[in-house]
Design a protein around this motif. Structure first.
Motif, PDB file in Angstrom:
ATOM      1  N   PHE B 171      23.475  12.428 -29.323  1.00  0.00           N
ATOM      2  CA  PHE B 171      24.449  11.395 -29.675  1.00  0.00           C
ATOM      3  C   PHE B 171      24.920  10.648 -28.433  1.00  0.00           C
ATOM      4  O   PHE B 171      24.945   9.421 -28.403  1.00  0.00           O
ATOM      5  CB  PHE B 171      25.634  12.054 -30.388  1.00  0.00           C
ATOM      6  N   ASP B 172      25.296  11.383 -27.400  1.00  0.00           N
ATOM      7  CA  ASP B 172      25.891  10.756 -26.224  1.00  0.00           C
ATOM      8  C   ASP B 172      25.362  11.448 -24.962  1.00  0.00           C
ATOM      9  O   ASP B 172      26.023  12.315 -24.396  1.00  0.00           O
ATOM     10  CB  ASP B 172      27.424  10.887 -26.315  1.00  0.00           C
ATOM     11  N   GLN B 174      25.100  10.579 -21.931  1.00  0.00           N
ATOM     12  CA  GLN B 174      25.874  10.441 -20.697  1.00  0.00           C
ATOM     13  C   GLN B 174      27.038  11.440 -20.662  1.00  0.00           C
ATOM     14  O   GLN B 174      27.315  12.024 -19.632  1.00  0.00           O
ATOM     15  CB  GLN B 174      26.438   9.018 -20.588  1.00  0.00           C
ATOM     16  N   PHE B 175      27.687  11.603 -21.806  1.00  0.00           N
ATOM     17  CA  PHE B 175      28.787  12.573 -21.875  1.00  0.00           C
ATOM     18  C   PHE B 175      28.269  13.961 -21.534  1.00  0.00           C
ATOM     19  O   PHE B 175      28.863  14.694 -20.739  1.00  0.00           O
ATOM     20  CB  PHE B 175      29.395  12.566 -23.288  1.00  0.00           C
ATOM     21  N   SER B 176      27.141  14.324 -22.135  1.00  0.00           N
ATOM     22  CA  SER B 176      26.584  15.649 -21.897  1.00  0.00           C
ATOM     23  C   SER B 176      26.161  15.811 -20.450  1.00  0.00           C
ATOM     24  O   SER B 176      26.281  16.899 -19.887  1.00  0.00           O
ATOM     25  CB  SER B 176      25.396  15.895 -22.832  1.00  0.00           C
ATOM     26  N   ALA B 177      25.659  14.710 -19.860  1.00  0.00           N
ATOM     27  CA  ALA B 177      25.246  14.786 -18.461  1.00  0.00           C
ATOM     28  C   ALA B 177      26.453  15.066 -17.568  1.00  0.00           C
ATOM     29  O   ALA B 177      26.380  15.894 -16.655  1.00  0.00           O
ATOM     30  CB  ALA B 177      24.550  13.491 -18.046  1.00  0.00           C
ATOM     31  N   VAL B 178      27.577  14.410 -17.835  1.00  0.00           N
ATOM     32  CA  VAL B 178      28.783  14.665 -17.035  1.00  0.00           C
ATOM     33  C   VAL B 178      29.241  16.111 -17.237  1.00  0.00           C
ATOM     34  O   VAL B 178      29.711  16.757 -16.313  1.00  0.00           O
ATOM     35  CB  VAL B 178      29.905  13.666 -17.395  1.00  0.00           C
ATOM     36  N   ALA B 179      29.045  16.616 -18.469  1.00  0.00           N
ATOM     37  CA  ALA B 179      29.428  18.002 -18.745  1.00  0.00           C
ATOM     38  C   ALA B 179      28.440  19.003 -18.148  1.00  0.00           C
ATOM     39  O   ALA B 179      28.642  20.208 -18.281  1.00  0.00           O
ATOM     40  CB  ALA B 179      29.560  18.224 -20.247  1.00  0.00           C
ATOM     41  N   VAL B 181      24.748  18.810 -18.452  1.00  0.00           N
ATOM     42  CA  VAL B 181      23.414  18.923 -19.049  1.00  0.00           C
ATOM     43  C   VAL B 181      22.634  17.649 -18.734  1.00  0.00           C
ATOM     44  O   VAL B 181      22.900  16.608 -19.321  1.00  0.00           O
ATOM     45  CB  VAL B 181      23.504  19.081 -20.586  1.00  0.00           C
TER      46      VAL B 181
END
Lengths: 251, 303
Positions: B171-172, B174-179, B181
């Motif tokens: 879904f997102d 970029q969000f997961s990358a910052v978190a 992953v």
């Protein structure tokens, strides 16, 4: 407390290239803790790239980023990111509440159930963003303003110390924009730091504390009143200063 | 499994084919959404065409028509096709659709050349390789069903375990990358799931048409639900239904299996798009109509 600790964000000599073409050169600026900060600049100035470089989403060809006194790796839970709307998968089958709950995953991990403190953080974020009536709605049926409230609620649920937002007010109605800026200001009053790419220079001057004027490199950074001077804006936009950026061309 | 198969009111070979096609449809329908929802359906199509040279090369090297050997070849070449597309996009800076177009047609051409070469060898061993073109359910044996069940079941288990991560990152990203992953991991995971679905399905449905069994159930399920957690099993169920009904129908009518399964899956997708209760074309039109009449009525009252 050391001086390092009072800086939410510190970029030194950051350089980013896309396919050999430099997009950012020698970008250095500091964002103090607890301010509402904007990155402004013309199209193609590298504003989004600067945010992505800050969050490790694009590789640096040179330079160094310090977040909350240390590295991003040590601070992932304390940094919330609201990406540009077109980087989120369109038409994805997900409801508003599921998006807000994502904000707890950095704390809870990818496998464990959400607990009572997660539920409390989610409920508070929902209440502060005023999306209580939308929770079970599919995201792709919401308006631009409603969607942006949902994404901000996700960032709030994360209870982060640094919020990074890319064009948070694109496709958002004026009333929602005002409500969201008020909310961001409240967060700063509580001690969080907000950094947003924003292109409406009028709102920046009125509502933000701190600004970074970017055009491939930093032209000015600091208190809003010092940054948004006629002369600096003329340099950034390469022409007579104006109050809003021209309509954005297709990305 | 034989005891279970005996319970079906079908002759034994048909019971095997029906079960195998149902399992395949369920697995393809459940694994594909993670790529399809991210706009990577045609990526799967090119990988499916990429299995053809893999099947042919595996036969040429090993010289026997053992399905397991051929499928290993298919998997390796499908991954090769995926690597080629990613390479063209990243290093060659080719647009994604162009990279897919090049890879798809080139692997298909190579597959046809190799299959023709094998056919001219005339050893008699090679007959049946063309099943990988249009698919063939007849001749499926219990061992094939087990293979599909185990490999597909492992992939399904991975989806269940990593569901939260897969959903967030699809879904997102970029969000997961910052978190924490990295984005490439979700690309790799969705590609791996596609390879498994394609390799399991290519013999029954065929390299050319496999993409439809990946996409159509997902499209149908998307029309019926707004939650990924519901979409994945619903998509699997629709795939299973298309698989079992298509394989049985094709077998009895003497038609090629792949096209019949694909036509049925497409019919399910069309029906869902039209008649879905909330997202369907008809229900949306009805709601617009109702809203308009309500507005007209209130305007008349206020006058």
């Amino acid at each position: 407390m050391s001086e390092q600790h009072q800086l939410a964000l510190q970029l030194s000599n950051v350089e980013v290239s896309y396919g050999g073409r430099p997009v950012l050169r020698e970008v250095s600026f500091d964002i103090p803790t607890g301010v509402l900060a904007a990155i402004v600049g013309p199209n193609g100035a590298g504003k989004s790239t600067a945010l992505k470089a800050t969050l490790g989403l694009v590789p640096l060809t040179n330079g160094d980023v310090r977040i909350l006194g240390t590295t991003l790796r040590a601070n992932r839970r304390r940094v919330a990111y609201v990406p540009q709307q077109d980087l989120v998968t369109k038409d994805f089958p997900i409801t508003a509440i599921q998006v807000v709950e994502m904000g707890r995953y950095p704390h809870r991990g990818w496998f464990r159930r959400l607990g009572a403190d997660d539920d409390a953080a989610v409920a508070e974020a929902v209440e502060r963003t005023g999306i209580g009536a939308l929770l079970d709605e599919p995201l792709d049926e919401l308006s631009g303003g409603q969607r942006q409230r949902v994404f901000l609620a996700r960032a709030l649920a994360q209870r982060a110390d640094l919020l990074v937002l890319d064009e948070p007010f694109t496709a958002v109605d004026t009333r929602t924009e005002e409500a969201l800026v008020d909310l961001l200001a409240e967060l700063c009053a509580d001690g969080a730091t907000v950094l947003a790419v924003h292109h409406d220079l009028r709102t920046v001057a009125e509502r933000f504390d701190h600004a970074v004027l970017l055009a491939g490199t930093v032209l000015a950074a600091g208190e809003v009143s010092d940054v948004l001077t006629t002369e600096a804006l003329a340099r950034a936009y390469g022409l007579a200063p104006r109050h809003t950026e021209p309509a954005r061309a297709a990305r | 499994m034989n005891a279970l198969l005996d319970l079906l009111p079908l002759p034994y070979p048909e019971a095997v084919v029906a079960t195998g096609s149902a399992v395949l449809g369920f697995i393809a329908g459940s694994l594909a959404p993670f790529a399809v929802l991210r706009g990577r359906a045609m990526f799967g199509d090119a990988m499916s065409h990429g299995t053809l040279p893999g099947v042919a090369l595996a036969f040429l090297f090993v010289g026997v028509k053992d399905p397991a050997v051929l499928l290993v070849g298919a998997a390796i070449c499908a991954l090769g096709a995926a690597a080629l597309m990613i390479g063209l996009e990243r290093a060659g800076r080719t647009a994604p659709d162009a990279a897919i177009g090049i890879t798809l047609s080139a692997s298909f051409a190579l597959g046809i050349v190799l299959l023709t070469h094998i056919a001219q060898g005339g050893s008699g061993q090679q007959s049946g390789l063309d099943a990988y073109l249009f698919g063939q359910a007849a001749g499926m044996v219990v061992r094939d069903v087990w293979f599909t069940l185990i490999l597909g079941g492992l992939a399904l288990l991975a989806i269940v375990v990593f569901f939260r991560l897969l959903r967030s990152a699809s879904f997102d990203p970029q969000f997961s990358a910052v978190a924490g992953v990295p984005t490439w991991t979700i690309d790799a995971a969705s590609t791996a799931l596609l390879v498994i679905a394609v390799v399991l399905g290519v013999r029954t449905v065929g390299a050319i048409l496999m993409v439809a069994l990946l996409v159509a159930p997902c499209v149908a399920a998307r029309a019926l639900t707004n939650r990924l957690g519901t979409l994945v099993p619903v998509s699997g169920a629709i795939g299973a239904l298309a698989g079992v009904s298509g394989a049985l129908l094709a077998g009895r009518a003497g038609l090629p299996t792949g096209p019949v399964i694909v036509l049925l899956a497409t019919a399910f997708a069309a029906a869902a798009l039209l008649f879905a209760p909330r997202r369907g074309v008809l229900s949306r039109a009805w709601r617009r109509h109702a809203a308009r009449s309500a507005r007209l009525e209130s305007e008349q009252v206020s006058r």
